[in-house]
Design an enzyme around this catalytic site. Structure first.
Site, PDB file in Angstrom:
ATOM      1  N   TYR A 160     -12.949   3.081  -3.211  1.00  0.00           N
ATOM      2  CA  TYR A 160     -13.285   3.225  -1.783  1.00  0.00           C
ATOM      3  C   TYR A 160     -14.773   3.434  -1.503  1.00  0.00           C
ATOM      4  O   TYR A 160     -15.166   3.538  -0.338  1.00  0.00           O
ATOM      5  CB  TYR A 160     -12.452   4.364  -1.173  1.00  0.00           C
ATOM      6  CG  TYR A 160     -10.970   4.068  -1.206  1.00  0.00           C
ATOM      7  CD1 TYR A 160     -10.447   3.016  -0.455  1.00  0.00           C
ATOM      8  CD2 TYR A 160     -10.104   4.799  -2.010  1.00  0.00           C
ATOM      9  CE1 TYR A 160      -9.095   2.714  -0.490  1.00  0.00           C
ATOM     10  CE2 TYR A 160      -8.745   4.514  -2.052  1.00  0.00           C
ATOM     11  CZ  TYR A 160      -8.244   3.468  -1.296  1.00  0.00           C
ATOM     12  OH  TYR A 160      -6.914   3.165  -1.329  1.00  0.00           O
ATOM     13  N   ASN A 201      -7.316   0.215  10.419  1.00  0.00           N
ATOM     14  CA  ASN A 201      -7.048   0.456   8.995  1.00  0.00           C
ATOM     15  C   ASN A 201      -6.088   1.632   8.939  1.00  0.00           C
ATOM     16  O   ASN A 201      -6.482   2.791   9.024  1.00  0.00           O
ATOM     17  CB  ASN A 201      -8.325   0.755   8.207  1.00  0.00           C
ATOM     18  CG  ASN A 201      -8.043   0.812   6.707  1.00  0.00           C
ATOM     19  OD1 ASN A 201      -6.891   0.909   6.293  1.00  0.00           O
ATOM     20  ND2 ASN A 201      -9.099   0.760   5.908  1.00  0.00           N
ATOM     21  N   HIS A 246       1.712  -0.457   4.784  1.00  0.00           N
ATOM     22  CA  HIS A 246       2.671  -1.096   3.893  1.00  0.00           C
ATOM     23  C   HIS A 246       4.125  -0.766   4.199  1.00  0.00           C
ATOM     24  O   HIS A 246       5.017  -1.349   3.597  1.00  0.00           O
ATOM     25  CB  HIS A 246       2.325  -0.722   2.444  1.00  0.00           C
ATOM     26  CG  HIS A 246       0.866  -0.890   2.130  1.00  0.00           C
ATOM     27  ND1 HIS A 246       0.230  -2.114   2.246  1.00  0.00           N
ATOM     28  CD2 HIS A 246      -0.106   0.003   1.777  1.00  0.00           C
ATOM     29  CE1 HIS A 246      -1.057  -1.957   1.948  1.00  0.00           C
ATOM     30  NE2 HIS A 246      -1.287  -0.682   1.661  1.00  0.00           N
ATOM     31  N   ASP A 302       5.503  -1.835  15.508  1.00  0.00           N
ATOM     32  CA  ASP A 302       6.124  -2.035  16.823  1.00  0.00           C
ATOM     33  C   ASP A 302       5.191  -1.562  17.934  1.00  0.00           C
ATOM     34  O   ASP A 302       5.068  -2.217  18.972  1.00  0.00           O
ATOM     35  CB  ASP A 302       7.452  -1.270  16.911  1.00  0.00           C
ATOM     36  CG  ASP A 302       8.607  -2.017  16.257  1.00  0.00           C
ATOM     37  OD1 ASP A 302       8.432  -3.185  15.870  1.00  0.00           O
ATOM     38  OD2 ASP A 302       9.693  -1.408  16.128  1.00  0.00           O
ATOM     39  N   HIS A 307      -9.116  -3.466   5.387  1.00  0.00           N
ATOM     40  CA  HIS A 307      -8.960  -2.567   4.240  1.00  0.00           C
ATOM     41  C   HIS A 307     -10.235  -2.581   3.437  1.00  0.00           C
ATOM     42  O   HIS A 307     -10.788  -3.662   3.177  1.00  0.00           O
ATOM     43  CB  HIS A 307      -7.795  -3.008   3.352  1.00  0.00           C
ATOM     44  CG  HIS A 307      -6.499  -3.033   4.089  1.00  0.00           C
ATOM     45  ND1 HIS A 307      -5.803  -1.894   4.400  1.00  0.00           N
ATOM     46  CD2 HIS A 307      -5.807  -4.061   4.645  1.00  0.00           C
ATOM     47  CE1 HIS A 307      -4.731  -2.213   5.097  1.00  0.00           C
ATOM     48  NE2 HIS A 307      -4.712  -3.522   5.268  1.00  0.00           N
ATOM     49  N   SER A 343     -10.485  -1.705   0.268  1.00  0.00           N
ATOM     50  CA  SER A 343     -10.170  -2.229  -1.070  1.00  0.00           C
ATOM     51  C   SER A 343      -9.443  -3.567  -0.937  1.00  0.00           C
ATOM     52  O   SER A 343      -8.971  -3.935   0.142  1.00  0.00           O
ATOM     53  CB  SER A 343      -9.296  -1.226  -1.817  1.00  0.00           C
ATOM     54  OG  SER A 343      -8.033  -1.115  -1.187  1.00  0.00           O
ATOM     55  N   ARG A 348       1.201  -2.837  -2.198  1.00  0.00           N
ATOM     56  CA  ARG A 348       0.117  -2.905  -1.206  1.00  0.00           C
ATOM     57  C   ARG A 348      -0.037  -4.306  -0.607  1.00  0.00           C
ATOM     58  O   ARG A 348      -0.786  -4.514   0.339  1.00  0.00           O
ATOM     59  CB  ARG A 348      -1.207  -2.473  -1.830  1.00  0.00           C
ATOM     60  CG  ARG A 348      -1.251  -1.007  -2.204  1.00  0.00           C
ATOM     61  CD  ARG A 348      -2.637  -0.603  -2.660  1.00  0.00           C
ATOM     62  NE  ARG A 348      -2.592   0.575  -3.483  1.00  0.00           N
ATOM     63  CZ  ARG A 348      -2.670   1.835  -3.031  1.00  0.00           C
ATOM     64  NH1 ARG A 348      -2.835   2.067  -1.756  1.00  0.00           N
ATOM     65  NH2 ARG A 348      -2.606   2.856  -3.860  1.00  0.00           N
TER      66      ARG A 348
HETATM   67  C1  DQA Z   1      -6.555   1.023   2.331  1.00  0.00           C
HETATM   68  C2  DQA Z   1      -5.599   0.382   1.334  1.00  0.00           C
HETATM   69  C3  DQA Z   1      -4.242   1.049   1.372  1.00  0.00           C
HETATM   70  O1  DQA Z   1      -3.375   0.437   0.428  1.00  0.00           O
HETATM   71  C4  DQA Z   1      -4.383   2.519   1.022  1.00  0.00           C
HETATM   72  O2  DQA Z   1      -3.124   3.157   1.099  1.00  0.00           O
HETATM   73  C5  DQA Z   1      -5.396   3.208   1.855  1.00  0.00           C
HETATM   74  C6  DQA Z   1      -6.651   2.523   2.117  1.00  0.00           C
HETATM   75  C7  DQA Z   1      -7.978   0.448   2.214  1.00  0.00           C
HETATM   76  O3  DQA Z   1      -8.769   0.621   3.137  1.00  0.00           O
HETATM   77  O4  DQA Z   1      -8.309  -0.151   1.182  1.00  0.00           O
HETATM   78  O5  DQA Z   1      -5.224   4.358   2.256  1.00  0.00           O
HETATM   79  O6  DQA Z   1      -6.091   0.767   3.643  1.00  0.00           O
END
Ligand code: DQA
Length: 152
Positions: free
Chosen positions: A27, A78, A84, A91, A104, A106, A115
């Protein structure tokens, strides 16, 4: 007063309040505060006004989405791990009916299998993942175009 249709709500979900404590290899080690400042500066360059929201409560996230059409013209989302599995959030985003981009930090496609699924599939204009903070800049540019504030 007429609205300029340039208001973007930036929504962060669960565990983003502790972003600087999460694995820096995944991150980047930056705090949510720093990330939001960067997003705010990029938004200004594009003529967008930002508001920021973060919660660790799924219900609060849903309730914010209920209010969203009164507050914003578009959303950059985000939702963290809720992405997920939270059909409730999907909704609520659907009901909000605003142009939205999913971001995201990542690369969710190249991590664990679970994910890869996003409840926002089909609800957002685009999903930007694996580009770190720059992904938000890309998301803002997509929204600026959707709002008619930029070419292309
Ligand atoms: C995330 C990716 C998600 O899978 C993870 O649970 C996060 C961060 C990202 O910004 O990469 O909390 O949303």
């Amino acid at each position: 007063m007429t609205s300029a249709h340039n208001r973007v709500a930036v929504l962060h979900g669960v565990n983003f309040d502790i972003l600087d404590r999460r694995d820096p290899a995944i991150y980047g080690g930056l705090s949510l505060d720093v990330l939001e400042r960067r997003i705010g500066a990029w938004a200004r360059e594009l003529g967008l006004e930002t508001t920021f929201f973060q919660t660790n409560s799924e219900g609060e996230f849903v309730e914010f989405l209920h209010r969203l059409p009164d507050l914003s013209d578009a959303a950059l989302v985000n939702a963290g791990a809720w992405t997920h599995y939270s059909r409730a959030i999907a909704d609520a985003l659907d009901v909000a009916g605003l142009p939205a981009v999913e971001v995201h930090l990542s690369d969710v496609e190249s991590r664990e299998e679970w994910r890869r699924l996003s409840v926002f599939d089909g609800l957002v204009l685009e999903k930007v993942s694996g580009k770190g903070p720059e992904g938000y800049r890309e998301g803002l540019a997509i929204l600026a175009r959707a709002l008619g504030l930029a070419d292309g």
